[in-house]
Write a protein that holds these residues in place. Structure first.
Motif, short mmCIF file in Angstrom:
data_model
loop_
_atom_site.label_atom_id
_atom_site.label_comp_id
_atom_site.label_asym_id
_atom_site.label_seq_id
_atom_site.Cartn_x
_atom_site.Cartn_y
_atom_site.Cartn_z
N TYR A 85 0.83 -1.21 0.00
CA TYR A 85 0.00 0.00 0.00
C TYR A 85 0.87 1.25 0.00
O TYR A 85 0.63 2.18 -0.77
N ASN A 86 1.89 1.29 0.85
CA ASN A 86 2.80 2.45 0.91
C ASN A 86 3.44 2.71 -0.44
O ASN A 86 3.55 3.85 -0.89
N MET A 87 3.90 1.63 -1.09
CA MET A 87 4.57 1.77 -2.38
C MET A 87 3.60 2.25 -3.46
O MET A 87 3.96 3.05 -4.32
N ALA A 88 2.35 1.75 -3.42
CA ALA A 88 1.35 2.17 -4.41
C ALA A 88 1.02 3.66 -4.24
O ALA A 88 0.87 4.38 -5.23
N VAL A 89 0.92 4.13 -3.00
CA VAL A 89 0.67 5.56 -2.75
C VAL A 89 1.84 6.38 -3.29
O VAL A 89 1.65 7.39 -3.97
N LYS A 90 3.04 5.94 -3.00
CA LYS A 90 4.24 6.65 -3.45
C LYS A 90 4.29 6.72 -4.98
O LYS A 90 4.64 7.75 -5.55
N ASP A 91 3.94 5.62 -5.63
CA ASP A 91 3.94 5.58 -7.10
C ASP A 91 2.89 6.51 -7.67
O ASP A 91 3.13 7.24 -8.64
N ALA A 92 1.71 6.53 -7.07
CA ALA A 92 0.63 7.36 -7.58
C ALA A 92 0.87 8.84 -7.33
O ALA A 92 0.33 9.69 -8.03
N TYR A 93 1.69 9.16 -6.35
CA TYR A 93 1.92 10.57 -6.00
C TYR A 93 2.84 11.28 -6.98
O TYR A 93 2.72 12.47 -7.19
#
Length: 179
Positions: A85-93
């Protein structure tokens, strides 16, 4: 703010106590400070934009980690204390970055990078009058960074528009004139 030294009682305590003060660590020191409340200032335009961007990134992450393959991809990139989840948020940001556009004869070479991965690169070729002559998807090269698009013709005075898109759908557009 107070810095605590050699106190056995507070060695393993962190957090807020009694809605009065907060104990935390910074650079190996234990610090006791008055509990902060919410800011009384109106948020700036940049702060509001960042909050909106974070909301969108969190919504993306919540949906995308439902796919087991993508969840495994993001989990493989996670470090200690992080999850998919953390990595997906970082990627989407963050959006991908187009670092360079070069012409090799009739081939457009685009160097595009993203912290995670660039999903696709689209190239559009325009005539000098602004009419679109062609468009298509570039092919990823062996180095994993350069994308190649073979154009039918690159008209002098025309323009090439490159769009790099990452896995969450963030796009970056860059234009370059054909000399």
């Amino acid at each position: 703010m107070a810095i605590v030294k050699d106190n056995l009682l507070l060695q393993s305590v962190e957090g807020t106590l009694g809605n009065q003060f907060t104990i935390y660590r910074r650079n190996g020191q234990i610090i006791i400070a008055k509990k902060r409340g919410p800011s009384k200032n109106k948020p700036t335009k940049k702060q509001l934009e960042a909050r909106y961007k974070m909301r969108v990134a969190a919504a993306y992450a919540k949906v995308i980690i439902q796919d087991p393959a993508i969840k495994a991809y993001y989990k493989s990139l996670a470090g200690p204390g992080q999850n998919a989840y953390n990595m997906a948020v970082k990627d989407a940001y963050r959006s991908p970055e187009i670092q360079n556009i070069q012409f090799e004869d009739e081939t457009v070479v685009v160097t595009a990078k993203d912290e995670f991965r660039v999903a696709e690169v689209e190239v559009r070729v325009y005539a000098a009058a602004g009419v679109m002559l062609e468009r298509g998807k570039a092919v990823l090269g062996r180095n994993g960074v350069d994308w190649y698009y073979k154009a039918a013709a690159l008209p002098a005075g025309g323009q090439v528009v490159v769009v790099a898109v990452d896995l969450p759908g963030n796009g970056t557009v860059r234009e370059i004139r054909v000399e």
